[in-house]
Scaffold this active site. Structure first.
Site, PDB file in Angstrom:
ATOM      1  N   ASP A 191       0.849  -1.204   0.000  1.00  0.00           N
ATOM      2  CA  ASP A 191       0.000   0.000   0.000  1.00  0.00           C
ATOM      3  C   ASP A 191       0.881   1.249   0.000  1.00  0.00           C
ATOM      4  OD1 ASP A 191       0.858  -0.685   2.635  1.00  0.00           O
ATOM      5  OD2 ASP A 191      -0.599   0.709   3.472  1.00  0.00           O
ATOM      6  N   HIS A 528       1.571  -9.001  -3.053  1.00  0.00           N
ATOM      7  CA  HIS A 528       0.544  -7.954  -2.945  1.00  0.00           C
ATOM      8  C   HIS A 528       1.253  -6.604  -2.973  1.00  0.00           C
ATOM      9  CE1 HIS A 528      -3.251  -6.134  -1.687  1.00  0.00           C
ATOM     10  NE2 HIS A 528      -2.547  -5.383  -0.848  1.00  0.00           N
ATOM     11  N   ASP A 578       0.917 -17.699  -3.564  1.00  0.00           N
ATOM     12  CA  ASP A 578       1.590 -16.591  -4.264  1.00  0.00           C
ATOM     13  C   ASP A 578       0.580 -15.899  -5.164  1.00  0.00           C
ATOM     14  OD1 ASP A 578       3.338 -14.854  -5.421  1.00  0.00           O
ATOM     15  OD2 ASP A 578       4.435 -16.358  -6.590  1.00  0.00           O
ATOM     16  N   GLU A 587       2.130 -10.205   1.156  1.00  0.00           N
ATOM     17  CA  GLU A 587       2.528  -8.819   0.948  1.00  0.00           C
ATOM     18  C   GLU A 587       4.046  -8.717   1.099  1.00  0.00           C
ATOM     19  OE1 GLU A 587      -0.123  -6.097   2.813  1.00  0.00           O
ATOM     20  OE2 GLU A 587       0.841  -4.345   1.933  1.00  0.00           O
TER      21      GLU A 587
HETATM   22  O1  9MR Z   1       2.944  -6.415   9.613  1.00  0.00           O
HETATM   23  C1  9MR Z   1       1.694  -6.093  10.161  1.00  0.00           C
HETATM   24  C2  9MR Z   1       1.198  -7.253  10.976  1.00  0.00           C
HETATM   25  O2  9MR Z   1       2.030  -7.463  12.081  1.00  0.00           O
HETATM   26  C3  9MR Z   1      -0.241  -7.009  11.422  1.00  0.00           C
HETATM   27  O3  9MR Z   1      -0.731  -8.194  12.037  1.00  0.00           O
HETATM   28  C4  9MR Z   1      -1.099  -6.652  10.228  1.00  0.00           C
HETATM   29  C5  9MR Z   1      -2.532  -6.346  10.595  1.00  0.00           C
HETATM   30  O4  9MR Z   1      -2.612  -5.241  11.412  1.00  0.00           O
HETATM   31  O5  9MR Z   1      -0.560  -5.512   9.569  1.00  0.00           O
HETATM   32  C6  9MR Z   1       0.719  -5.738   9.053  1.00  0.00           C
HETATM   33  O6  9MR Z   1       1.173  -4.583   8.465  1.00  0.00           O
HETATM   34  C7  9MR Z   1       0.542  -4.156   7.277  1.00  0.00           C
HETATM   35  C8  9MR Z   1      -0.001  -2.764   7.562  1.00  0.00           C
HETATM   36  O7  9MR Z   1      -1.077  -2.866   8.459  1.00  0.00           O
HETATM   37  C9  9MR Z   1      -0.387  -2.007   6.303  1.00  0.00           C
HETATM   38  N1  9MR Z   1       0.642  -2.034   5.316  1.00  0.00           N
HETATM   39  C10 9MR Z   1       1.059  -3.385   4.982  1.00  0.00           C
HETATM   40  C11 9MR Z   1       1.602  -4.099   6.184  1.00  0.00           C
HETATM   41  C12 9MR Z   1       2.139  -5.483   5.845  1.00  0.00           C
HETATM   42  O8  9MR Z   1       1.143  -6.393   5.539  1.00  0.00           O
END
Ligand code: 9MR
Length: 609
Positions: A191, A528, A578, A587
């Protein structure tokens, strides 16, 4: 709206609340697949490093195996070590150890009965390019600057500067009445949000890699000035520091200006009001972004990373160093004034929440960084009395659910501990030794964990028996801890543990998947990511080489994982697909590529001793 569009609109993290299990003994679905039953590091092994593979075989009887060259010539033969059922994968496995084979070679394969591995090399420079690619990830994800050749290898990855409009961002809702220039920095992940708490651990990791290399490693930084080919290359400053500074400058901009109610604190994050779709370039101008309220956690991230930058840049750029120090001190004072301004879990519309309900560890981290930089005796007292200074963490209770790991964006005590242990300061020698011993003990713990694992991964199952979101980053950070145990002891067993962690990431796993783009027979192809959207939208590129996927996540919080056939009864290591829309398992993120950079730089330096 079709289902796909709906999912795209939801975007990263939007279905976080759907907690599903993904554990259980049944791995049958996968064992029946055509994936090679001998699982290897698909890139290869270091000639003088550990070499082992995992064979999936129901029978508990040892079987013979062979290492063969391209022409079928047998280079080594051995006998498998049956290990039985492996909980994390659900596979019945045997270990194939061929460490005794030390000659270099290419396109080798392991064979046991009728099972054969993908081809791999044995050579010392396995990680020389991968470490550069891993660090180049950050340039690719810079905000506020054109990403162009010759810094990217192909026009495929060129794009215009995104979010120049972050030069004047208002506060989300009516939380403040000023606008801030928060341009620059790195996009967090797939994102286009920018989050101080995750930028913090990521910038820290790159800066700490520099400090570890200079103070307890080989005595020089692993990248030099030039080879990374970023716009700053050739400016007389190590590329590693230039890249980290791109983020540090952004973190400084997130500080609340003087005269405002929360002056000195840092805004928690800046992102879009709504989750955007996939297959889009970062827009140069966007009016739909907002600054979210300051938080104690973000403020302490800023204090820690800016304090660390202040000492690193002291000679290199005294003006910048002073700016960092001033910001760090203001942030520290502001966090002490507002110790419990917590970012809410619910703030996940259009961006990740990155909420953190325990910030004692952030206090410890920031105090440690400030102490190393300033040697203030009052801070030493604070650190010695702090509960997080008593034991180096190896089980995380916050996001990690008792998981065997030392740090995440949410649990940062280990970061401060590492800086205290690594960087020369006025810290009493016996304290430093105790801290180093704590890291070495953690290294021993991760080696023990690996012994129990069928795929030799330095990540045990938590109390719940699940893998968390971003599991690959947990094991990378554990490998980082083992690399420090090696630095402090020079005992090769820790470095061997680091190498075996990379084996898992590069294909020696139950899905026979390399989790790194551009590397291995089955590389990561569809992470992602809004811009690396090949196959999703025409004209968009594949990921550049060197990006690591977050990997298996038992909770499967995105609908695509389940549409792809993943179910809650799968063992944790099989909770992965994947697929570009499977954001909770696939992601990419700055805090995941940072330890990848560290670990590959370490292995490129060690090369088997
Ligand atoms: O890495 C983060 C993980 O520890 C959390 O469980 C999750 C849900 O809150 O979010 C992950 O971080 C994401 C973030 O919220 C938004 N940008 C992408 C991040 C990686 O997936």
């Amino acid at each position: 709206m079709d289902r796909r569009a709906a999912v795209v609109l939801l975007g990263t993290g939007a279905v976080m609340s759907a907690v599903m299990g993904c554990k259980g003994p049944s791995g049958l679905k996968w064992a029946e697949s055509s994936a090679p039953r001998v699982r290897v590091n698909q890139v290869g092994y270091l000639p003088r490093g550990p070499k082992s593979a995992t064979l999936v075989l129901e029978s508990p009887q040892p079987v013979p195996f062979e290492l063969r060259d391209e022409g079928g010539r047998v280079l080594f033969s051995g006998t498998s070590q049956p290990r039985g059922l492996d909980r994390a994968s659900g596979d019945r496995v045997h270990l194939l150890d061929f460490s005794a084979h030390r000659a270099t070679g290419t396109k080798l394969r392991l064979r046991a009965g009728d099972a054969e591995s993908f081809p791999f090399d044995v050579r010392p420079d396995l990680y020389a390019q991968l470490k550069l690619d891993a660090l180049k990830y950050f340039y690719h994800n810079r905000s506020g600057i054109d990403v162009v050749r010759p810094f990217v290898d192909d026009d495929l990855w060129a794009r215009q500067a995104g979010h120049l409009s972050d030069r004047a961002v208002p506060c989300w809702g009516r939380s403040c009445d000023y606008v801030l220039d928060v341009s620059g920095g790195w996009y967090d992940a797939g994102d286009y949000g920018k989050y101080v708490v995750n930028g913090g651990i990521s910038a820290w990791t790159l800066q700490a890699l520099f400090e570890r290399s200079v103070h307890v490693g080989p005595g020089q930084d692993p990248f030099g000035d030039g080879p990374l080919r970023i716009p700053e290359s050739g400016n007389g400053i190590p590329d590693l520091l230039d890249e980290a500074r791109w983020e540090v400058e952004f973190l400084l901009k997130m500080q609340v200006p003087a005269g405002q109610p929360f002056a000195g604190m840092a805004h928690h994050k800046i992102h879009d009001h709504e989750w955007s779709g996939l297959g889009i370039e970062p827009a140069p101008h966007a009016t739909n972004r907002g600054l979210h309220p300051p938080s104690t956690a973000a403020t302490l991230n800023l204090a820690a990373v800016a304090a660390q930058a202040a000492r690193i840049w002291k000679e290199l750029d005294p003006g910048f160093s002073q700016r960092c120090l001033d910001a760090a001190l203001r942030a520290w004072a502001a966090a002490r004034r507002h110790p419990d301004k917590l970012a809410p879990r619910s703030d996940d519309k259009g961006g990740g929440a990155y909420s953190d309900e325990r910030v004692e560890d952030e206090f410890f981290w920031a105090a440690a960084e400030l102490y190393v930089t300033r040697q203030d005796p009052a801070l030493l007292e604070y650190l010695l009395a702090h509960p997080d200074g008593k034991r180096f963490p190896t089980r995380l209770g916050e996001d990690g659910d008792g998981l065997t790991s030392s740090m995440t964006w949410q649990s940062t005590a280990a970061l401060g501990w590492i800086s205290l242990a690594v960087v020369p300061s006025a810290l009493p020698e016996e304290v430093r030794q105790r801290l180093r011993d704590g890291i070495v003990a953690a290294g021993d713990f991760y080696l023990e964990v690996m012994q129990q694992e069928g795929y030799r991964v330095p990540l045990g199952l938590g109390e719940s028996g699940k893998y968390p979101w971003g599991s690959n980053s947990f094991l990378l950070n554990n490998a980082l801890v083992m690399s420090l145990a090696y630095d402090f002891t020079k005992d090769a067993k820790y470095a061997a543990g680091v190498a075996e962690a990379m084996d898992y990431l590069l294909g020696r796993n139950p899905l026979v998947q390399s989790y790194v783009s551009g590397y291995g027979s089955v590389p990561l192809r569809h992470p992602h990511h809004r811009f690396w959207a090949e196959g999703y939208r025409s004209g968009f590129p594949p990921p550049p080489p060197g990006a690591v996927s977050g990997g298996p996540n038992s909770s499967l919080q995105d609908p695509q994982s389940r549409r792809s056939g993943l179910t809650r009864d799968l063992p944790p290591q099989k909770c992965f697909v994947d697929h570009i829309e499977a954001w909770s398992v696939n992601e990419v993120a700055i805090n995941w590529n940072a330890p990848l950079t560290w670990v590959t730089a370490f292995l490129d330096e060690w090369r088997g001793g």
